[in-house]
Design an enzyme around this catalytic site. Sequence first.
Site, PDB file in Angstrom:
ATOM      1  N   ILE A 136      19.614   0.540  18.123  1.00 49.00           N
ATOM      2  CA  ILE A 136      19.062   0.721  16.788  1.00 49.00           C
ATOM      3  C   ILE A 136      19.400  -0.475  15.900  1.00 49.00           C
ATOM      4  O   ILE A 136      18.577  -0.927  15.104  1.00 49.00           O
ATOM      5  CB  ILE A 136      19.624   2.022  16.147  1.00 49.00           C
ATOM      6  N   GLU A 137      20.607  -0.979  16.046  1.00 43.40           N
ATOM      7  CA  GLU A 137      21.073  -2.054  15.171  1.00 43.40           C
ATOM      8  C   GLU A 137      20.396  -3.393  15.472  1.00 43.40           C
ATOM      9  O   GLU A 137      19.986  -4.113  14.566  1.00 43.40           O
ATOM     10  CB  GLU A 137      22.598  -2.212  15.310  1.00 43.40           C
TER      11      GLU A 137
END
Length: 496
Positions: A136-137
């Site tokens: 996600i990051e």
Amino acid sequence: MKILFLAATMALLAGCASTSPPGMPGDPVLSTSSAPVPALTPVFPSGPLSPIDPAQATSRTVVTLQPPADLWARIRSGFAMPNLQSELVTDREQWYASRPDYIQRMTERSSKYLFHIVEELERRNMPTELALLPYIESAFNPQAVSTAKAAGMWQFMPATGKYFDLKQNAFRDDRRDVLASTRAALDYLQKLHGMFGDWHLALAAYNWGEGSVGRAIAKNQKLGLGTSYLDLRMPDETRLYVPKLQAVKNIVANPQAFQTDLPLIENHPYFQQVRITRDIDVALAARLADVEIADFKALNPSAHRPVIIAAGTPHILLPWDNAKIFQRNFEAYTQGQYASWTAWTAPSTLSVGDAARRVGMSEADLRGINNIPPRMLIKAGSTLLVPRGAKIDDDVAVHIADNAQMAFAPEIVTRRSTVKARKGETVGSIARRYGLSAASVADWNNVKATAAFKPGQHVVVFLPVKASGARKPSAHSNIKAVRRNPGKTVIKSKKR
């Protein structure tokens, strides 16, 4: 074969497992929460063992005697966070599932790092779905940099990185370092979970900031509203943050349901740490390890310069089978220095051209290797990367490796001007009037620093562009503004 154990018997197995080397693949994970497993007195079954059904076989009270060959299975077995159910999760599931090429690239990139992250999560008794957070990051790109200047696969902001002891200097950025950034990220997540007592809120704080989440909770409490993740009012990015992770978790948990194929990631270490004792060029280190330069940089992304400074980065990461190759070739290397670059500290504030002449480089090369912006001076104390001469045998010292910084000051653009001296005017009075040094005024006019000027005599001065435009000479002065142009000077007269 699987055997059903009571919880207390599991504690006994955990004690037995500790006789193996720490961090070996397949170590049983005996807790689904972040709290430490309490020490219990072993209880042995009094009757015969009975067969177990499929539901019991997949429960967390069963320890597999053989470690899973697939790291995905190991990750699934450690899922411990409550599932989030919302329309945003469904939306993100569809988004990821409709992009199989993107998932393939992300998961293949993650294969170098996932085993280490899972090991660290299990060692801390943290939920293994947190191993999916870099998807996600940063899509597991350790070189990723956001528009807000967050860096690395865990996306640390500069200040947060410093708080968690991630060094950022002229030679390395630990926010990109695989081991250091993972340690810091898990430290931070544990801290946030301790503050909020809830993994979803901890993740929101990781994205939005602990202060922002705390204020949102306090506001809802004041209004008599709920304080769960779904209850809080937050920016869209944070509102989507946990749904994104939940969507990836759901796909990993059941890829077939989303027509997704996850690449095989074997359940064993991808890399190992190798100690280096000398400064060494990145290209040479990769060659001695028999590793492609791109693969070397993927494992050592904090080494963003062409040389690794041993005093600051005493270890490198190498694919498991290449570590011994590197050690053997490193010890046998006899072709000269390991490093062709070293550190040089500017003794005073210098122009790039002056600094380049001092270290024997072209101005363009010095700018390029040190990322020096245009129209900037190098401030005193800045540490630059420069060629290492054949006579330089010493590696970069520890205090430089740990604290090297680069600082710049805007280059001052000046104009050549002439002013008319007043009655009794001297070099010193001219210098004071325009904020200059007497030595400079004397040098520009080829006179002594103690010299006096005749009334009306033209005196040459070099003034900053802003200063020359902003100053208002007295009515007795007649300034001729001249743009500085080495080799040829074109004079423009202006009477005021």
